[in-house]
Design a protein around this motif. Structure first.
Motif, PDB file in Angstrom:
ATOM      1  N   GLY A 146       0.823  -1.202   0.000  1.00 52.46           N
ATOM      2  CA  GLY A 146       0.000   0.000   0.000  1.00 52.46           C
ATOM      3  C   GLY A 146       0.857   1.251   0.000  1.00 52.46           C
ATOM      4  N   PRO A 147       0.257   2.409   0.232  1.00 42.06           N
ATOM      5  CA  PRO A 147       0.997   3.664   0.146  1.00 42.06           C
ATOM      6  C   PRO A 147       2.133   3.747   1.151  1.00 42.06           C
ATOM      7  N   GLY A 148       3.263   4.264   0.697  1.00 42.03           N
ATOM      8  CA  GLY A 148       4.391   4.477   1.591  1.00 42.03           C
ATOM      9  C   GLY A 148       4.165   5.710   2.447  1.00 42.03           C
ATOM     10  N   ILE A 149       4.386   5.579   3.741  1.00 36.09           N
ATOM     11  CA  ILE A 149       4.134   6.638   4.719  1.00 36.09           C
ATOM     12  C   ILE A 149       5.458   7.049   5.368  1.00 36.09           C
ATOM     13  N   VAL A 150       5.613   8.320   5.680  1.00 35.40           N
ATOM     14  CA  VAL A 150       6.788   8.793   6.411  1.00 35.40           C
ATOM     15  C   VAL A 150       6.537   8.614   7.907  1.00 35.40           C
ATOM     16  N   LYS A 217       6.968  -2.201  15.833  1.00 35.77           N
ATOM     17  CA  LYS A 217       6.798  -1.394  17.053  1.00 35.77           C
ATOM     18  C   LYS A 217       7.027   0.098  16.795  1.00 35.77           C
ATOM     19  N   LEU A 218       6.542   0.559  15.655  1.00 39.66           N
ATOM     20  CA  LEU A 218       6.725   1.971  15.331  1.00 39.66           C
ATOM     21  C   LEU A 218       5.845   2.879  16.182  1.00 39.66           C
ATOM     22  N   ASP A 219       4.842   2.317  16.847  1.00 42.56           N
ATOM     23  CA  ASP A 219       4.072   3.125  17.788  1.00 42.56           C
ATOM     24  C   ASP A 219       4.949   3.562  18.954  1.00 42.56           C
ATOM     25  N   GLU A 220       5.980   2.774  19.266  1.00 42.33           N
ATOM     26  CA  GLU A 220       6.900   3.099  20.349  1.00 42.33           C
ATOM     27  C   GLU A 220       8.125   3.861  19.842  1.00 42.33           C
ATOM     28  N   LEU A 221       8.556   3.563  18.639  1.00 39.45           N
ATOM     29  CA  LEU A 221       9.811   4.122  18.123  1.00 39.45           C
ATOM     30  C   LEU A 221       9.619   5.444  17.388  1.00 39.45           C
ATOM     31  N   THR A 222       8.383   5.744  16.965  1.00 46.34           N
ATOM     32  CA  THR A 222       8.114   7.000  16.265  1.00 46.34           C
ATOM     33  C   THR A 222       6.914   7.695  16.914  1.00 46.34           C
ATOM     34  N   ASP A 223       6.719   8.953  16.520  1.00 43.91           N
ATOM     35  CA  ASP A 223       5.640   9.756  17.103  1.00 43.91           C
ATOM     36  C   ASP A 223       4.619  10.218  16.080  1.00 43.91           C
ATOM     37  N   SER A 224       5.019  10.273  14.814  1.00 47.01           N
ATOM     38  CA  SER A 224       4.129  10.831  13.799  1.00 47.01           C
ATOM     39  C   SER A 224       4.258  10.059  12.490  1.00 47.01           C
ATOM     40  N   HIS A 225       3.191  10.161  11.691  1.00 47.04           N
ATOM     41  CA  HIS A 225       3.103   9.389  10.446  1.00 47.04           C
ATOM     42  C   HIS A 225       2.435  10.279   9.402  1.00 47.04           C
ATOM     43  N   THR A 226       3.107  10.496   8.270  1.00 44.50           N
ATOM     44  CA  THR A 226       2.628  11.458   7.285  1.00 44.50           C
ATOM     45  C   THR A 226       2.460  10.830   5.920  1.00 44.50           C
ATOM     46  N   ASP A 227       1.294  11.036   5.328  1.00 44.52           N
ATOM     47  CA  ASP A 227       0.998  10.603   3.967  1.00 44.52           C
ATOM     48  C   ASP A 227       0.905  11.840   3.074  1.00 44.52           C
ATOM     49  N   VAL A 228       0.917  11.619   1.770  1.00 42.85           N
ATOM     50  CA  VAL A 228       0.694  12.714   0.822  1.00 42.85           C
ATOM     51  C   VAL A 228      -0.792  12.781   0.480  1.00 42.85           C
ATOM     52  N   ALA A 229      -1.222  13.901  -0.079  1.00 39.66           N
ATOM     53  CA  ALA A 229      -2.609  14.049  -0.508  1.00 39.66           C
ATOM     54  C   ALA A 229      -2.842  13.287  -1.810  1.00 39.66           C
ATOM     55  N   GLY A 230      -4.115  13.004  -2.092  1.00 39.67           N
ATOM     56  CA  GLY A 230      -4.463  12.386  -3.363  1.00 39.67           C
ATOM     57  C   GLY A 230      -4.519  10.870  -3.302  1.00 39.67           C
ATOM     58  N   ASP A 231      -4.685  10.258  -4.480  1.00 35.80           N
ATOM     59  CA  ASP A 231      -4.898   8.812  -4.554  1.00 35.80           C
ATOM     60  C   ASP A 231      -3.683   8.048  -5.063  1.00 35.80           C
ATOM     61  N   ARG A 232      -2.538   8.716  -5.165  1.00 35.84           N
ATOM     62  CA  ARG A 232      -1.305   8.061  -5.591  1.00 35.84           C
ATOM     63  C   ARG A 232      -0.316   7.990  -4.433  1.00 35.84           C
ATOM     64  N   SER A 233       0.498   6.935  -4.441  1.00 34.62           N
ATOM     65  CA  SER A 233       1.447   6.704  -3.360  1.00 34.62           C
ATOM     66  C   SER A 233       2.701   7.550  -3.518  1.00 34.62           C
ATOM     67  N   LEU A 234       3.177   8.103  -2.410  1.00 36.81           N
ATOM     68  CA  LEU A 234       4.468   8.779  -2.415  1.00 36.81           C
ATOM     69  C   LEU A 234       5.537   7.849  -2.971  1.00 36.81           C
ATOM     70  N   TYR A 235       5.494   6.617  -2.530  1.00 41.63           N
ATOM     71  CA  TYR A 235       6.379   5.590  -3.094  1.00 41.63           C
ATOM     72  C   TYR A 235       5.681   4.255  -2.918  1.00 41.63           C
ATOM     73  N   ALA A 294      -0.872  12.443  10.067  1.00 39.79           N
ATOM     74  CA  ALA A 294      -0.911  13.699   9.318  1.00 39.79           C
ATOM     75  C   ALA A 294      -0.976  13.421   7.817  1.00 39.79           C
ATOM     76  N   GLU A 295      -1.428  14.418   7.084  1.00 38.79           N
ATOM     77  CA  GLU A 295      -1.425  14.358   5.622  1.00 38.79           C
ATOM     78  C   GLU A 295      -0.941  15.694   5.082  1.00 38.79           C
ATOM     79  N   LEU A 296      -0.017  15.646   4.160  1.00 39.75           N
ATOM     80  CA  LEU A 296       0.463  16.876   3.537  1.00 39.75           C
ATOM     81  C   LEU A 296      -0.671  17.543   2.772  1.00 39.75           C
ATOM     82  N   SER A 297      -0.630  18.840   2.711  1.00 34.95           N
ATOM     83  CA  SER A 297      -1.628  19.564   1.929  1.00 34.95           C
ATOM     84  C   SER A 297      -1.450  19.254   0.450  1.00 34.95           C
ATOM     85  N   GLN A 298      -2.481  19.566  -0.330  1.00 31.52           N
ATOM     86  CA  GLN A 298      -2.372  19.362  -1.770  1.00 31.52           C
ATOM     87  C   GLN A 298      -1.253  20.225  -2.355  1.00 31.52           C
ATOM     88  N   GLU A 299      -1.095  21.429  -1.813  1.00 33.32           N
ATOM     89  CA  GLU A 299      -0.041  22.328  -2.297  1.00 33.32           C
ATOM     90  C   GLU A 299       1.340  21.712  -2.084  1.00 33.32           C
TER      91      GLU A 299
END
Length: 344
Positions: A146-150, A217-235, A294-299
């Protein structure tokens, strides 16, 4: 005496894992993640059970997680090819430059955020362009996650500028090309190394799919998760599910037919659906543990897409220098993603 004859015949076919006769076969498949993660849970395990049921128990499939049969994840293709294992899960991108045509499916914003749709496109493209690359194994399915998330320690990425200076794990060459354009310091590594790299500060964050986050265990090792806007995957990342060619060809025809009936487009879509199911669970678990989603804005997403155009243009030029039609591969991948199966 009959057992010895069968053993000799099977050895002649190069069958590394078989039981007492040519009609009863045990196949050892290996992968590199937790058996509780999405692909093993929703694809590998039910796929193996289906093969066993349809064969009336004449085919037994053993699944070994965490590379328990030996070797490292980047070498999985060679382990299958050489018969060290009978089959397994392969990420061709873990061996940069070895399968250059497959990289086109991993270019940023190439594929849908639906892993099932992306996997259907991957199978179409694989059939038309990549089977020669994988000629020394038997490909059962080709799929995408599925979509790659930061996934990041600290505050989420909200702008392109937030990538500057981040030591960011990337899984494949196309991904690291984009991360470099974003101002990050890309660090290539298999997903199995990511948790330790985070905990030791080797990287600040990384890109992976939602579904694998809980088992790492990324709930413990990280604090935030960011996707891009739209229906295509960042990677996205390209996989094959494959078995040793000699083992496959050495099976009786009726048993090969059972493997075939659970291969190709249906198996590729099945693997994609597994990731879609796991992504929902993974995202919900990260949110339930209080991590910021989080999700990046369309801009901001459009700014990244502008950089991606440069990445794709440079990739096309690089492929041309290697003797490949890079522009043609991009067009063919885009056509497959769009559902056009009339590829030249």
């Amino acid at each position: 005496m009959q057992f010895m004859k069968s053993a000799v015949l099977l050895a002649a076919f190069g069958l590394s894992a078989t039981s007492v006769t040519a009609q009863e076969i045990t196949l050892r498949f290996q992968h590199f993640v937790s058996p509780a993660s999405a692909n093993p849970t929703y694809f590998m395990q039910p796929w193996a059970a289906t093969i066993e049921e349809q064969s009336g128990g004449r085919i037994k499939i053993e699944l070994y997680p965490f590379m328990q049969l030996g070797g490292a994840a980047p070498n999985q293709y060679d382990l299958i090819r050489d018969g060290a294992i009978d089959g397994g899960w392969v990420i061709p991108g873990y061996q940069p430059n070895r399968f250059p045509e497959a990289e086109v499916l991993e270019l940023p914003f190439m594929t849908s955020k639906s892993a099932e749709e992306a996997s259907a496109a991957a199978w179409t493209f694989t059939q038309d362009y990549l089977m020669n690359d994988f000629a020394d194994v038997h490909v059962i399915a080709a799929h995408m996650h599925g979509p790659g998330i930061v996934h990041k320690r600290g505050e989420p990425v909200e702008t392109i500028e937030d990538f500057a200076g981040l030591k960011l794990r990337g899984p494949s060459r196309p991904t690291t090309l984009l991360l470099d354009k974003l101002g990050a310091t890309p660090v290539g590594m298999p997903v199995t190394q990511f948790p330790e790299a985070l905990s030791r500060g080797v990287v600040d964050c990384g890109v992976i799919a939602w579904e694998i986050a809980p088992s790492l265990k990324l709930d413990e090792l990280t604090d935030s998760h960011t996707d891009v806007a739209g229906d295509r995957s960042l990677y996205n990342l390209y996989f094959i599910w494959a078995m040793n060619r000699d083992v496959y060809e050495g099976m009786p025809a009726d048993l090969r037919a059972i493997i075939d009936a659970n291969s190709g487009m249906m198996a590729s879509r099945w693997a994609g659906r597994a990731h879609d199911a796991g992504d929902v669970i993974g995202r919900d678990l990260m949110a339930a543990d209080g991590n910021e989603i989080a999700e990046l804005s369309q801009e901001q997403t459009d700014r990244i897409k502008a950089l991606d155009e440069t990445v794709t243009a440079e990739w096309i030029a690089e492929m041309g220098a290697k003797g490949y039609d890079g522009a043609g591969l991009v067009a063919a991948a885009q056509a497959a993603v769009a559902g056009n199966h009339q590829l030249e």
